[in-house]
Design an enzyme around this catalytic site. Sequence first.
Site, PDB file in Angstrom:
ATOM      1  N   ASP A 207       6.161  62.757   9.157  1.00  0.00           N
ATOM      2  CA  ASP A 207       7.250  63.681   9.503  1.00  0.00           C
ATOM      3  C   ASP A 207       7.420  63.831  11.017  1.00  0.00           C
ATOM      4  O   ASP A 207       8.286  64.558  11.477  1.00  0.00           O
ATOM      5  CB  ASP A 207       6.961  65.051   8.871  1.00  0.00           C
ATOM      6  CG  ASP A 207       8.145  66.006   8.956  1.00  0.00           C
ATOM      7  OD1 ASP A 207       9.286  65.562   8.762  1.00  0.00           O
ATOM      8  OD2 ASP A 207       7.925  67.206   9.224  1.00  0.00           O
ATOM      9  N   SER A 231      13.845  69.290   8.708  1.00  0.00           N
ATOM     10  CA  SER A 231      13.681  68.442   7.523  1.00  0.00           C
ATOM     11  C   SER A 231      14.160  69.202   6.288  1.00  0.00           C
ATOM     12  O   SER A 231      13.860  70.387   6.114  1.00  0.00           O
ATOM     13  CB  SER A 231      12.212  68.048   7.349  1.00  0.00           C
ATOM     14  OG  SER A 231      11.729  67.379   8.496  1.00  0.00           O
ATOM     15  N   GLN A 281      13.723  60.437   4.123  1.00  0.00           N
ATOM     16  CA  GLN A 281      13.867  61.851   4.456  1.00  0.00           C
ATOM     17  C   GLN A 281      15.304  62.148   4.851  1.00  0.00           C
ATOM     18  O   GLN A 281      15.978  61.310   5.454  1.00  0.00           O
ATOM     19  CB  GLN A 281      12.941  62.228   5.616  1.00  0.00           C
ATOM     20  CG  GLN A 281      12.958  63.706   5.988  1.00  0.00           C
ATOM     21  CD  GLN A 281      12.022  64.024   7.140  1.00  0.00           C
ATOM     22  OE1 GLN A 281      12.359  63.792   8.296  1.00  0.00           O
ATOM     23  NE2 GLN A 281      10.848  64.551   6.838  1.00  0.00           N
TER      24      GLN A 281
END
Length: 289
Positions: A207, A231, A281
């Site tokens: 991430d 996110s 993502q």
Amino acid sequence: MTNPAERLVDLLDLEQIEVNIFRGRSPQESLQRVFGGQVAGQALVAAGRTTDGERPVHSLHAYFLRPGRPGVPIVYQVERVRDGRSFTTRRVTAVQQGRTIFNLTASFHKPEQGSFEHQMPAGREIPDPESLPTVADEIREHLGALPEQLERMARRQPFDIRYVDRLRWSAGDVKEAEPRSAVWMRAVGPLGDDPLVHTCALTYASDMTLLDAVRIPVEPLWGPRGFDMASLDHAMWFHRPFRADEWFLYDQESPIAVGGRGLARGRIYNLEGQLIVSVVQEGLFRKVG
């Protein structure tokens, strides 16, 4: 003083407070919200702690529902959805101050020998990681010195990150740039021999830079930001065993950004060029001010 890699292992070592319930630390940081990779990594630890330990995770799907508050513990509640002959499924809910901030579903697969294998070629030629400067060195080269806040962050950073393409600092640098980025990464110290720790550490790292690919055609990666980003969801598929304290290449691209959301996908390779993890993502992007 422990090194950043040891602190990461400690951060992923959850306290079990009841059957299927775990508590994770959330360090006090200067950031406005808890780092999403931390929550995903801790949630995966919680899921893994409720399995027999003989089935590695093969996929996870997660949603970031609310921003977490730094410095406030996070409770992870695990639902044992299924224990089958080959697959184990767990659902994890992360709760902070009575509110759900994150959901994760993870699937674990009993290792088996496949009847065939294939892999698409990795793509462009990539320089060796040892030949590339660290992010801190690139910033020092550009600014002459590392600002005090970044110096503190660099000392706490659990991963050595080296961008394959030099950092972009001006609007001219990003003009006509393709929405793609690649970085070499590895933990800054040994992480031990527990495969679950390495899987959760890489989940943490996944991430850190993925949404860079969405921003590259719009603004430099370093310097004042014109966009606030967060996110929204995160999915990973684990293909082969790996160690997160050995170099891995994170090749990232963004196929589309529209409606205030940008999609990014990444392929993670080991030094031998084997694809070990796939990541997708979506992030929310809003103009600052």
